[in-house]
Design an enzyme around this catalytic site. Structure first.
Site, PDB file in Angstrom:
ATOM      1  CE  LYS A 269      -4.104  -1.900   2.170  1.00  0.00           C
ATOM      2  NZ  LYS A 269      -4.985  -1.758   0.994  1.00  0.00           N
ATOM      3  NE  ARG A 345     -10.698  -9.490  -3.359  1.00  0.00           N
ATOM      4  CZ  ARG A 345     -10.941  -8.553  -4.275  1.00  0.00           C
ATOM      5  NH1 ARG A 345     -11.137  -8.890  -5.541  1.00  0.00           N
ATOM      6  NH2 ARG A 345     -11.001  -7.280  -3.940  1.00  0.00           N
TER       7      ARG A 345
HETATM    8  N1  BES Z   1      -8.406  -3.802   3.357  1.00  0.00           N
HETATM    9  C1  BES Z   1      -8.437  -3.355   2.019  1.00  0.00           C
HETATM   10  C2  BES Z   1      -9.681  -2.554   1.684  1.00  0.00           C
HETATM   11  C3  BES Z   1      -9.817  -1.205   2.327  1.00  0.00           C
HETATM   12  C4  BES Z   1      -9.376  -0.089   1.663  1.00  0.00           C
HETATM   13  C5  BES Z   1     -10.457  -1.073   3.518  1.00  0.00           C
HETATM   14  C6  BES Z   1      -9.533   1.153   2.221  1.00  0.00           C
HETATM   15  C7  BES Z   1     -10.617   0.176   4.085  1.00  0.00           C
HETATM   16  C8  BES Z   1     -10.164   1.289   3.424  1.00  0.00           C
HETATM   17  C9  BES Z   1      -8.369  -4.540   1.071  1.00  0.00           C
HETATM   18  O1  BES Z   1      -7.640  -5.621   1.512  1.00  0.00           O
HETATM   19  C10 BES Z   1      -7.729  -4.052  -0.164  1.00  0.00           C
HETATM   20  O2  BES Z   1      -6.592  -3.692  -0.094  1.00  0.00           O
HETATM   21  N2  BES Z   1      -8.470  -4.033  -1.255  1.00  0.00           N
HETATM   22  C11 BES Z   1      -7.970  -3.552  -2.489  1.00  0.00           C
HETATM   23  C12 BES Z   1      -8.467  -4.455  -3.579  1.00  0.00           C
HETATM   24  C13 BES Z   1      -7.827  -4.192  -4.911  1.00  0.00           C
HETATM   25  C14 BES Z   1      -6.385  -4.611  -4.872  1.00  0.00           C
HETATM   26  C15 BES Z   1      -8.578  -4.941  -5.947  1.00  0.00           C
HETATM   27  C16 BES Z   1      -8.473  -2.137  -2.692  1.00  0.00           C
HETATM   28  O3  BES Z   1      -9.638  -1.872  -2.373  1.00  0.00           O
HETATM   29  O4  BES Z   1      -7.703  -1.299  -3.119  1.00  0.00           O
HETATM   30 MN    MN Z   2      -5.585  -5.428   1.072  1.00  0.00          MN
END
Ligand code: BES
Ligand code: MN
Ligand code: ZN
Length: 495
Positions: A269, A345
């Site tokens: 991230k 997921r």
């Molecule tokens: N935990 C995150 C989702 C999230 C993002 C929760 C912002 C709260 C605030 C999840 O694991 C994630 O990183 N999802 C990605 C998916 C993408 C790589 C398809 C996302 O939402 O960017």
């Molecule tokens: Mn994630």
């Protein structure tokens, strides 16, 4: 905090601080009512000077020097015609934020008549408690604010509300527990600690507990969950709590995403993706464990409830997932991991397969699953995905009763092409547009289609950046009250 309804007239009430709800356009009659209580002949002038008209969310307070009552907080409720229970909730929260330091006995005087007494009592009681919770666990020097001992709902029907009012504290304890799990930092609330918390629940509240360690998860073939976990030095724990009533008439499973930290993995991230916030990536599991606590206390007579969390961290080390790895979930499906940051997921996939083996009447999962859901619905509304209209209605009703925002989103099957892999059965992410939908469709691949299942994306709702209604800044405990309402209703209908 002891909460009760008292069938007194307002001018017979005594206590240290009072919240008075004022409907727009009723200032004059209200002024007369309160004049006697607070012996202030200038009350109507004060309202005038403050331009206090009883509009929604307007507030105005008076501090009193003489007498027992130290402060009266007037909160506007808007027009009587538009008054809804959520307005009472908000007004109670606005008022409750002003009571600290003014004594230990709070009175609330609202126009209860417009509502069914039990619902109004619970909404307001919960609002008062939940809006005033402060997490001081991580402050070295905590000046504890004087807390309220007693809350009296003045002029409310005392007979019909008693048993419902008795549920306010257990419910709020569950929400508080969920909030504390979420706001605990990732070096404190580790997967191991989450398992410990589940163990404490099991011991304190008489729930059955099964914890699968890494080896046992391997034996179950949970290759998706374990693939996420292996990038961390901390071991994974698969948590399974169970509440069983004496007579089982129906059975449900709740699953919560339990990433105690989500760094993104090798798809780290970066930039605006707020890695520092990712302690709250276990918001789903917090809601589920919070609900476990409540259910264990309320003890519904007929509904068996399972609580499942596949707890782990998404980190980077020499054995972490590579972007591009192909892994196999416990239902035999192979997954090409085209993004290690879509880890939730993967953990949920194996949890869902495990849940289906319990042959429940319904499964609901809660997960901080996608940033796309935050973009779509913001921080007040969770996304709901299900193919089952009945389950959708039940959950929407339960959330509505709790005042928790929820909105059904489309399970657009044609988007499944987005998670098709050329080399494995599936890939774990699709294109950015509709990213919450493909996430839901991915989960669906791991659910037995004969079992009603719903997925709730709480990425936006599990946290708030500012004091909002009954939620102080920080973890909201979103989902606990919705799930409790849902289970209570199922239990009622099973009778
Ligand atoms: N935990 C995150 C989702 C999230 C993002 C929760 C912002 C709260 C605030 C999840 O694991 C994630 O990183 N999802 C990605 C998916 C993408 C790589 C398809 C996302 O939402 O960017
Ligand atoms: Mn994630
Ligand atoms: Zn995540």
């Amino acid at each position: 905090m002891q909460i009760s309804a008292v069938s007194k007239e307002i001018n017979e009430w005594s206590g240290s601080v009072l919240i008075a709800g004022v409907l727009e356009g009723t200032i004059e009659s209200q002024t007369n009512l309160f004049k006697t209580l607070i012996k202030d002949d200038f009350l109507s002038k004060r309202f005038n000077d403050e331009k206090f008209e009883g509009k929604k969310s307007q507030k105005f307070s008076i501090e009193l020097i003489e007498g027992e009552i130290k402060k009266v907080i007037f909160v506007g409720l808007g027009k009587a015609e538009t008054l809804q229970i959520n307005d009472l909730r908000k007004a109670a929260a606005i008022g409750a934020r002003q009571v600290s330091g003014y004594g230990r006995k709070l009175g609330i005087f609202f126009p209860w008549d417009a509502f069914e007494p039990s619902s109004a009592a619970c909404a307001v009681g919960e609002a008062v408690r939940l809006s005033s919770i402060k997490d001081l666990r991580f402050k070295s020097e905590s000046k504890k604010p004087t807390s309220l001992d007693e809350v009296e709902l003045i002029g409310l029907d005392t007979n019909t509300t008693k048993s419902d009012i008795a549920e306010i504290n257990p419910i709020c304890d569950g929400v508080k527990f969920a909030r504390e799990l979420v706001s605990a930092p990732p070096n404190v609330l580790t997967p191991y600690q989450m398992a410990k918390e589940a163990e404490k629940l099991a011991n304190d509240f008489d729930l059955d507990l099964k914890i699968l360690d890494k080896k046992e998860c391997e034996d179950q073939g949970m290759g998706a969950y374990l693939a996420v976990a292996k990038g961390s030095d901390l071991k994974p724990y698969f948590i399974h709590l169970k509440y069983s009533p004496k007579t089982v008439k129906n059975k449900v499973v709740l699953i919560g995403k339990g990433l105690t930290f989500d760094s993104g993995g090798y798809n780290l991230k970066v930039g605006a993706s707020q890695i520092e916030k990712m302690k709250y990536d276990m918001g789903g599991s917090a809601a589920v464990l919070g609900t476990a606590r409540v259910i264990a206390e309320l003890k519904p007579s007929y509904t068996e409830v399972h609580f499942i969390v596949a707890a782990c961290e998404n980190m980077i080390n020499g054995s972490a997932l590579h972007p591009g790895d192909i892994i196999k979930a416990s239902n035999g499906k192979t997954i090409e991991v085209n993004n290690t940051d879509a880890e939730g997921r993967l953990t949920l996939a194996d949890a869902l397969v495990y849940a289906c083996k319990l042959k429940p009447d319904a499964i609901v999962d809660l997960a901080t699953l996608t940033g796309a859901c935050v973009i779509a619905l913001g921080d007040e509304i969770a996304g709901l995905w299900t193919d089952n209209d009945q389950l959708s209605e039940q959950l929407t009703k339960a959330a509505g009763k709790a005042g928790e925002g929820i909105w059904r989103m489309p399970m657009q099957d044609s988007y499944k092409s987005g998670i098709k892999s050329s080399i494995a059965d599936l890939q774990n992410t699709g294109p950015r547009p509709g990213g919450s939908i493909t996430a839901a469709l991915f989960l669906k691949e791991f659910v037995n289609s004969s079992i009603p299942w719903a997925h709730i994306d709480i990425a936006g709702t599990c946290w708030t950046e500012k004091d909002r209604d009954i939620n102080p800044k920080g973890a909201t405990g979103y989902g606990v009250r919705t799930l409790v309402n849902w289970i209570k209703e199922l239990n009622l209908n099973a009778n």
